[in-house]
Design a protein around this motif. Structure first.
Motif, PDB file in Angstrom:
ATOM      1  N   LEU A 150       0.800  -1.230   0.000  1.00  0.00           N
ATOM      2  CA  LEU A 150       0.000   0.000   0.000  1.00  0.00           C
ATOM      3  C   LEU A 150       0.831   1.277   0.000  1.00  0.00           C
ATOM      4  O   LEU A 150       0.349   2.318  -0.455  1.00  0.00           O
ATOM      5  CB  LEU A 150      -0.925   0.015   1.221  1.00  0.00           C
ATOM      6  N   ALA A 151       2.066   1.212   0.504  1.00  0.00           N
ATOM      7  CA  ALA A 151       2.862   2.442   0.646  1.00  0.00           C
ATOM      8  C   ALA A 151       4.219   2.375  -0.054  1.00  0.00           C
ATOM      9  O   ALA A 151       4.936   3.381  -0.092  1.00  0.00           O
ATOM     10  CB  ALA A 151       3.064   2.757   2.127  1.00  0.00           C
ATOM     11  N   GLY A 152       4.590   1.208  -0.574  1.00  0.00           N
ATOM     12  CA  GLY A 152       5.893   1.084  -1.211  1.00  0.00           C
ATOM     13  C   GLY A 152       7.046   1.195  -0.231  1.00  0.00           C
ATOM     14  O   GLY A 152       8.164   1.540  -0.622  1.00  0.00           O
ATOM     15  N   VAL A 153       6.784   0.877   1.034  1.00  0.00           N
ATOM     16  CA  VAL A 153       7.796   0.971   2.088  1.00  0.00           C
ATOM     17  C   VAL A 153       8.205  -0.437   2.512  1.00  0.00           C
ATOM     18  O   VAL A 153       7.358  -1.311   2.687  1.00  0.00           O
ATOM     19  CB  VAL A 153       7.258   1.748   3.299  1.00  0.00           C
ATOM     20  N   GLU A 154       9.507  -0.635   2.696  1.00  0.00           N
ATOM     21  CA  GLU A 154      10.027  -1.928   3.123  1.00  0.00           C
ATOM     22  C   GLU A 154      10.478  -1.865   4.577  1.00  0.00           C
ATOM     23  O   GLU A 154      11.240  -0.970   4.957  1.00  0.00           O
ATOM     24  CB  GLU A 154      11.224  -2.339   2.264  1.00  0.00           C
ATOM     25  N   LEU A 155       9.995  -2.809   5.396  1.00  0.00           N
ATOM     26  CA  LEU A 155      10.552  -2.941   6.740  1.00  0.00           C
ATOM     27  C   LEU A 155      11.988  -3.433   6.616  1.00  0.00           C
ATOM     28  O   LEU A 155      12.245  -4.411   5.911  1.00  0.00           O
ATOM     29  CB  LEU A 155       9.749  -3.942   7.565  1.00  0.00           C
ATOM     30  N   PRO A 156      12.935  -2.762   7.246  1.00  0.00           N
ATOM     31  CA  PRO A 156      14.317  -3.239   7.179  1.00  0.00           C
ATOM     32  C   PRO A 156      14.453  -4.566   7.905  1.00  0.00           C
ATOM     33  O   PRO A 156      13.657  -4.889   8.798  1.00  0.00           O
ATOM     34  CB  PRO A 156      15.114  -2.134   7.882  1.00  0.00           C
ATOM     35  N   PRO A 157      15.450  -5.374   7.545  1.00  0.00           N
ATOM     36  CA  PRO A 157      15.639  -6.649   8.250  1.00  0.00           C
ATOM     37  C   PRO A 157      15.963  -6.428   9.720  1.00  0.00           C
ATOM     38  O   PRO A 157      16.595  -5.434  10.090  1.00  0.00           O
ATOM     39  CB  PRO A 157      16.817  -7.293   7.511  1.00  0.00           C
ATOM     40  N   LEU A 158      15.512  -7.340  10.554  1.00  0.00           N
ATOM     41  CA  LEU A 158      15.787  -7.235  11.979  1.00  0.00           C
ATOM     42  C   LEU A 158      17.261  -7.509  12.255  1.00  0.00           C
ATOM     43  O   LEU A 158      17.906  -8.285  11.550  1.00  0.00           O
ATOM     44  CB  LEU A 158      14.929  -8.246  12.751  1.00  0.00           C
ATOM     45  N   PRO A 159      17.820  -6.860  13.275  1.00  0.00           N
ATOM     46  CA  PRO A 159      19.202  -7.169  13.643  1.00  0.00           C
ATOM     47  C   PRO A 159      19.351  -8.650  13.964  1.00  0.00           C
ATOM     48  O   PRO A 159      18.466  -9.258  14.575  1.00  0.00           O
ATOM     49  CB  PRO A 159      19.439  -6.313  14.892  1.00  0.00           C
ATOM     50  N   ALA A 160      20.464  -9.229  13.540  1.00  0.00           N
ATOM     51  CA  ALA A 160      20.722 -10.651  13.779  1.00  0.00           C
ATOM     52  C   ALA A 160      22.213 -10.870  13.960  1.00  0.00           C
ATOM     53  O   ALA A 160      23.024 -10.127  13.398  1.00  0.00           O
ATOM     54  CB  ALA A 160      20.198 -11.489  12.624  1.00  0.00           C
ATOM     55  N   PRO A 161      22.606 -11.871  14.741  1.00  0.00           N
ATOM     56  CA  PRO A 161      24.027 -12.144  14.922  1.00  0.00           C
ATOM     57  C   PRO A 161      24.675 -12.537  13.595  1.00  0.00           C
ATOM     58  O   PRO A 161      24.064 -13.253  12.798  1.00  0.00           O
ATOM     59  CB  PRO A 161      24.046 -13.321  15.909  1.00  0.00           C
ATOM     60  N   PRO A 162      25.877 -12.077  13.338  1.00  0.00           N
ATOM     61  CA  PRO A 162      26.582 -12.519  12.131  1.00  0.00           C
ATOM     62  C   PRO A 162      26.917 -14.001  12.226  1.00  0.00           C
ATOM     63  O   PRO A 162      27.036 -14.562  13.321  1.00  0.00           O
ATOM     64  CB  PRO A 162      27.848 -11.656  12.125  1.00  0.00           C
ATOM     65  N   GLU A 163      27.050 -14.656  11.071  1.00  0.00           N
ATOM     66  CA  GLU A 163      27.371 -16.086  11.070  1.00  0.00           C
ATOM     67  C   GLU A 163      28.702 -16.348  11.764  1.00  0.00           C
ATOM     68  O   GLU A 163      28.861 -17.338  12.473  1.00  0.00           O
ATOM     69  CB  GLU A 163      27.397 -16.615   9.635  1.00  0.00           C
ATOM     70  N   VAL A 164      29.664 -15.459  11.529  1.00  0.00           N
ATOM     71  CA  VAL A 164      30.962 -15.587  12.188  1.00  0.00           C
ATOM     72  C   VAL A 164      31.232 -14.270  12.913  1.00  0.00           C
ATOM     73  O   VAL A 164      31.738 -13.317  12.317  1.00  0.00           O
ATOM     74  CB  VAL A 164      32.080 -15.892  11.181  1.00  0.00           C
ATOM     75  N   PRO A 165      30.867 -14.166  14.193  1.00  0.00           N
ATOM     76  CA  PRO A 165      31.060 -12.904  14.921  1.00  0.00           C
ATOM     77  C   PRO A 165      32.526 -12.498  14.979  1.00  0.00           C
ATOM     78  O   PRO A 165      33.417 -13.339  15.138  1.00  0.00           O
ATOM     79  CB  PRO A 165      30.517 -13.214  16.316  1.00  0.00           C
ATOM     80  N   GLU A 166      32.766 -11.209  14.847  1.00  0.00           N
ATOM     81  CA  GLU A 166      34.122 -10.671  14.942  1.00  0.00           C
ATOM     82  C   GLU A 166      34.586 -10.684  16.400  1.00  0.00           C
ATOM     83  O   GLU A 166      33.816 -10.370  17.314  1.00  0.00           O
ATOM     84  CB  GLU A 166      34.130  -9.236  14.409  1.00  0.00           C
TER      85      GLU A 166
ATOM     86  N   VAL B 262      24.556  -7.832  19.933  1.00  0.00           N
ATOM     87  CA  VAL B 262      23.227  -8.438  19.996  1.00  0.00           C
ATOM     88  C   VAL B 262      23.322  -9.759  20.741  1.00  0.00           C
ATOM     89  O   VAL B 262      24.364 -10.432  20.706  1.00  0.00           O
ATOM     90  CB  VAL B 262      22.605  -8.676  18.602  1.00  0.00           C
ATOM     91  N   PRO B 263      22.239 -10.166  21.426  1.00  0.00           N
ATOM     92  CA  PRO B 263      22.239 -11.484  22.064  1.00  0.00           C
ATOM     93  C   PRO B 263      22.334 -12.580  20.999  1.00  0.00           C
ATOM     94  O   PRO B 263      21.711 -12.484  19.938  1.00  0.00           O
ATOM     95  CB  PRO B 263      20.881 -11.527  22.775  1.00  0.00           C
ATOM     96  N   LEU B 264      23.107 -13.610  21.300  1.00  0.00           N
ATOM     97  CA  LEU B 264      23.213 -14.731  20.371  1.00  0.00           C
ATOM     98  C   LEU B 264      21.877 -15.458  20.257  1.00  0.00           C
ATOM     99  O   LEU B 264      21.501 -15.925  19.177  1.00  0.00           O
ATOM    100  CB  LEU B 264      24.306 -15.695  20.853  1.00  0.00           C
ATOM    101  N   LYS B 265      21.137 -15.524  21.382  1.00  0.00           N
ATOM    102  CA  LYS B 265      19.834 -16.183  21.401  1.00  0.00           C
ATOM    103  C   LYS B 265      18.727 -15.142  21.376  1.00  0.00           C
ATOM    104  O   LYS B 265      18.751 -14.175  22.134  1.00  0.00           O
ATOM    105  CB  LYS B 265      19.701 -17.059  22.644  1.00  0.00           C
ATOM    106  N   ALA B 266      17.765 -15.343  20.503  1.00  0.00           N
ATOM    107  CA  ALA B 266      16.653 -14.404  20.380  1.00  0.00           C
ATOM    108  C   ALA B 266      15.648 -14.589  21.516  1.00  0.00           C
ATOM    109  O   ALA B 266      15.494 -15.681  22.062  1.00  0.00           O
ATOM    110  CB  ALA B 266      15.955 -14.587  19.039  1.00  0.00           C
ATOM    111  N   THR B 267      14.963 -13.507  21.848  1.00  0.00           N
ATOM    112  CA  THR B 267      13.829 -13.544  22.762  1.00  0.00           C
ATOM    113  C   THR B 267      12.589 -13.180  21.971  1.00  0.00           C
ATOM    114  O   THR B 267      12.517 -12.104  21.375  1.00  0.00           O
ATOM    115  CB  THR B 267      14.018 -12.552  23.927  1.00  0.00           C
ATOM    116  N   LEU B 268      11.624 -14.097  21.908  1.00  0.00           N
ATOM    117  CA  LEU B 268      10.431 -13.904  21.077  1.00  0.00           C
ATOM    118  C   LEU B 268      10.814 -13.552  19.640  1.00  0.00           C
ATOM    119  O   LEU B 268      10.207 -12.700  18.991  1.00  0.00           O
ATOM    120  CB  LEU B 268       9.516 -12.822  21.669  1.00  0.00           C
ATOM    121  N   GLY B 269      11.853 -14.202  19.155  1.00  0.00           N
ATOM    122  CA  GLY B 269      12.266 -14.010  17.771  1.00  0.00           C
ATOM    123  C   GLY B 269      13.062 -12.757  17.505  1.00  0.00           C
ATOM    124  O   GLY B 269      13.373 -12.450  16.348  1.00  0.00           O
TER     125      GLY B 269
END
Length: 462
Positions: A350-366, A425-432
């Motif tokens: 309806l608005a042409g707006v994209e929700l940005p992806p949620l923050p997530a841990p990198p596959e290989v954390p620095e 960011v926490p490695l384990k999500a809370t409620l996704g």
């Protein structure tokens, strides 16, 4: 079929399955494009009674109330009764916090934009009388100042209770009466309530909590937070269409559906204008206006606010450039996953707006030097201990205090992984959700002064 009609059909078909998928007992959604409005509901208002949700069911809107409080303040500014840049003490001389100089300097604008700088998670119950907000403000004398007024953002529930008292003083009546007379009435709302005594007149939702992380939600033993926190979000309850009507007023230059001028167009514009930039939290707005969160998303600017009470959650998003408004109310489970599934589709179509992806841990954390972050950070409702284990990994232990401890909050321990600069960011999500934690400032010894996840929580020990 129109795009809005397509969305209506999709919601009717998809909402029941989404509720099951995300363990949400009930939800209602309303969407508008211009003057056209659709709404859909599904689920049960209480798993204890099995009463079905309808589009006329009322849910608590939690902290979305803050935008209502801000609107009441801006009405007073429209009338020339209030100066946004005046010290709060001009209107509430008895406003006192631990830092006397800060208390004298804090302005109405700083309260509206969450930049006043004193600790904000104060949920003192001062009773159910009409004087409860006045009594609440009188309890803030020991509340610590975290940073100089105006220096940065930190979400502040207590600050909005002070704003509620400003409204009471200038209107000469209790906060809920101000809401009813200056917003419910002019907006033509028919299914809206100030607290349980009024909500019981409608088909009302009950909040649900999960006794364990993987357990099914059960009806909460308490329906609402204290009335003294009403201006911050403890009482307001309404059907989703009435919440959307409030949002539409802010899209329509301050006009209600029948043309009533509830708020000036200039005040509406001021509220949506960014006042302060937030740390890169990923889940809250990029900036904050006077009440509104401001999201800078791919495709356009979005304004909104979320609300959470005891087992109930609500989300409101407006796209001024597209004349689109979306509201969601729910009563437990994983409301954020439900919000993501629904709002991604609606705002894109309806608005042409994209929700940005949620923050997530990198596959290989620095691997980074974490010395700067170690220590204990404390506020009224939690103590956060950041530690390094023998392998050099960073851990966050959250210990509930005050109200959160009284409500049965549990100690939670999670590993933090590096995302960017001072952001983890926490490695384990809370409620996704992987809630970002940003370490801010310097205490003079090379350690971070605050851990920030929406609230700036100050270091108390190394």
């Amino acid at each position: 079929m129109s795009e809005l009609g397509d969305i209506h059909h999709w919601l009717r078909e998809r909402l029941p399955a989404l509720l099951v998928e995300h363990k949400v007992p009930a939800a209602a959604v309303a969407v508008s494009v211009g003057g056209d409005v659709i709404d859909v509901a599904a689920g049960v208002l209480s798993r204890a009674t099995g009463v079905e949700a309808t589009t006329d069911s009322v849910f608590q809107i939690g902290s979305i109330t803050k935008v209502w409080t801000a609107t009441l303040v801006m009405q007073l500014a429209d009338e020339g009764k209030l100066d946004l840049d005046a010290p709060v003490r001009r209107y509430v001389p008895e406003f006192v916090i631990a830092d006397g100089d800060a208390a004298a300097a804090i302005t109405v604008r700083q309260l509206l934009s969450h930049t006043a700088g004193f600790e904000g998670d104060v949920f003192t119950d001062t009773g159910k009388g009409d004087d409860c907000v006045e009594k609440y403000v009188a309890t803030l004398g020991d509340t610590p100042q975290l940073f100089a007024p105006g220096a940065m953002f930190s979400y502040n529930n207590a600050g909005y209770c002070v704003l509620g008292r400003v409204v009471e003083v200038l209107r000469g009546k209790p906060f809920d009466a101000c809401v009813r007379e200056h917003l419910f009435g002019p907006l033509g709302l028919t299914h809206a309530a100030n607290g349980a005594d009024e909500a019981i007149l409608f088909r009302a939702a009950v909040g649900h909590i999960q006794p364990a992380p993987d357990a099914d939600p059960v009806a909460a033993p308490v329906w609402a937070l204290a009335r003294s926190n009403a201006p911050a979000g403890s009482m307001l309850t309404m059907r989703v269409r009435d919440l959307l009507a409030f949002g539409r007023m802010h899209l329509d230059g301050g006009k209600a559906a029948d043309g009533t001028q509830v708020l000036s167009a200039d005040a509406v514009a001021q509220m949506q204008r960014p006042e302060v930039t937030l740390p890169a939290l990923g889940l809250m707005g990029d900036a904050w206006g006077l009440g509104w969160e401001v999201f800078d998303w791919p495709g356009g600017t979005v304004i909104g606010h979320d609300g959470n009470t005891i087992g109930q959650a609500a989300m409101l998003r407006l796209v001024p450039g597209r004349d689109v408004a979306v509201a969601l109310v729910s009563n437990g489970g994983n409301p954020f996953a439900l919000y993501t599934a629904i709002f991604t589709r609606i705002l894109r179509d309806l608005a042409g707006v994209e929700l940005p992806p949620l923050p997530a841990p990198p596959e290989v954390p620095e691997t980074v030097d974490v010395e700067r972050y170690l220590g204990t950070y404390r506020c009224d409702v939690a103590e956060l201990v950041v530690e390094r284990d023998g392998d050099g990994r960073l851990w966050l232990e959250q210990r509930p205090r005050g109200l959160m401890a009284q409500l049965g909050g549990q100690v939670e321990r999670t590993e933090l992984v590096h995302l960017s600069t001072d952001r983890f960011v926490p490695l384990k999500a809370t409620l996704g959700v992987h809630l970002p934690h940003v370490f801010v400032g310097d205490d003079g010894t090379g350690h971070a002064l605050y851990i920030h996840s929406g609230r700036a929580i100050r270091r108390v020990a190394n």
